[in-house]
Write a protein that holds these residues in place. Sequence first.
Motif, mmCIF file in Angstrom:
data_model
loop_
_atom_site.group_PDB
_atom_site.id
_atom_site.type_symbol
_atom_site.label_atom_id
_atom_site.label_comp_id
_atom_site.label_asym_id
_atom_site.label_seq_id
_atom_site.Cartn_x
_atom_site.Cartn_y
_atom_site.Cartn_z
ATOM 1 N N PRO A 119 0.806 -1.232 0.000
ATOM 2 C CA PRO A 119 0.000 0.000 0.000
ATOM 3 C C PRO A 119 0.834 1.275 0.000
ATOM 4 O O PRO A 119 0.404 2.292 -0.540
ATOM 5 N N ASP A 158 -4.872 -4.477 5.001
ATOM 6 C CA ASP A 158 -4.958 -3.988 3.632
ATOM 7 C C ASP A 158 -4.970 -5.195 2.711
ATOM 8 O O ASP A 158 -4.266 -6.184 2.952
ATOM 9 N N THR A 199 -6.902 -1.769 -0.605
ATOM 10 C CA THR A 199 -8.001 -1.181 0.150
ATOM 11 C C THR A 199 -7.958 -1.722 1.570
ATOM 12 O O THR A 199 -7.470 -2.829 1.821
ATOM 13 N N LYS A 225 -11.231 6.251 7.288
ATOM 14 C CA LYS A 225 -11.532 5.693 5.976
ATOM 15 C C LYS A 225 -12.897 6.112 5.444
ATOM 16 O O LYS A 225 -13.312 5.652 4.379
ATOM 17 N N ARG A 229 -10.020 5.129 -5.580
ATOM 18 C CA ARG A 229 -9.148 4.930 -4.426
ATOM 19 C C ARG A 229 -8.817 6.269 -3.786
ATOM 20 O O ARG A 229 -8.403 7.210 -4.458
ATOM 21 N N SER A 261 -6.302 7.818 -0.985
ATOM 22 C CA SER A 261 -5.088 7.540 -0.213
ATOM 23 C C SER A 261 -4.723 8.771 0.612
ATOM 24 O O SER A 261 -4.731 9.892 0.095
ATOM 25 N N ASN A 282 -4.074 5.985 5.538
ATOM 26 C CA ASN A 282 -4.997 4.934 5.128
ATOM 27 C C ASN A 282 -5.254 4.976 3.636
ATOM 28 O O ASN A 282 -5.051 6.003 2.987
ATOM 29 N N THR A 283 -5.698 3.840 3.107
ATOM 30 C CA THR A 283 -6.126 3.740 1.709
ATOM 31 C C THR A 283 -7.422 2.948 1.668
ATOM 32 O O THR A 283 -7.551 1.929 2.351
ATOM 33 N N THR A 318 -10.784 1.750 -1.149
ATOM 34 C CA THR A 318 -11.247 1.695 -2.537
ATOM 35 C C THR A 318 -12.743 1.392 -2.582
ATOM 36 O O THR A 318 -13.236 0.562 -1.807
#
Length: 292
Positions: free
Chosen positions: A55, A102, A140, A215, A277, A279, A283-284, A286
């Motif tokens: 990630p 993730d 994600t 998120k 997505r 980022s 955090n990330t 999707t």
Amino acid sequence: MKTKLLSILFSIVSSFAFAQNIAAGQTSDFSSGVQGWIHQISNANDPVQVPTGGPAGAGDAFLRVTNSVMTGSAGSKHLCINMDAEWTGNYTAAGIVAITCDVQNPGTETLHLRVALNKSFPNWAASANPIVVPPGTTWTSITFPLNSSDLVISQGGATIADILADVDQIRIVSNDGTSPTDPIHKGQGGVARISELDNITAVDVLGVSQFETSKEFSISPNPATSKLNVYLPSNTENAVISVFDVLGKRVYKREIDALTSSSIDVSNWNSGVYLVRISTDHNTQTKRFVKQ
């Protein structure tokens, strides 16, 4: 003799003192190999560490889990397990209420991910509902809640409370719940699946709260024809919006800062499924949307 006995006693006490049982914040980031995550069956494809492409991008290692297609063989199941001391013990006493990680799916088969916990054979509890990760999903963040309402007993006579208080093994599996022969604490075989995992973390209530806050974002309308609106939480900073088609090609990228929404012109995009997505530094996540 007394000295020898004292030495043995000190060794025993030391082994208990330095044993690491589950604790909030326990994380497998795969920076130093597979960190105890294995398949266990001798004829299986063992998980492997991939040294870059996680990630965080270049230099961020992650775990790749694949399964063979030996139908009916235990080695064909799609799963990874951990029985190391730092991932076992009393989850209840440690205040662990969820496992976060993730994930991305570079394969052609949909993943139905669950967490499963064991308290000695044959007692198993597993996620009642899987987290669906479609093919082509890039990195994600997901959460497996461990509340009693989120788990079901998939095998054995122990209660969920019994299992959470004495975990011998944790698993992450892909199982859609339709197999007549594979309980949901086991991975499904039959077809080749690929799951890529990173930052597997045991979190307490505070950790879940921080994770959920970081998120939160939403998109609308979905499906979209001309504009796609992306709504971010008010505390979002240093965020990047990227959009990918189902083949993984990036079709849009924009940096944003301290905004609560952003509008993307999709009127000239081809019809189909896209992945949005978000980022940030922390955090990330999707989400999918359909362009009509």
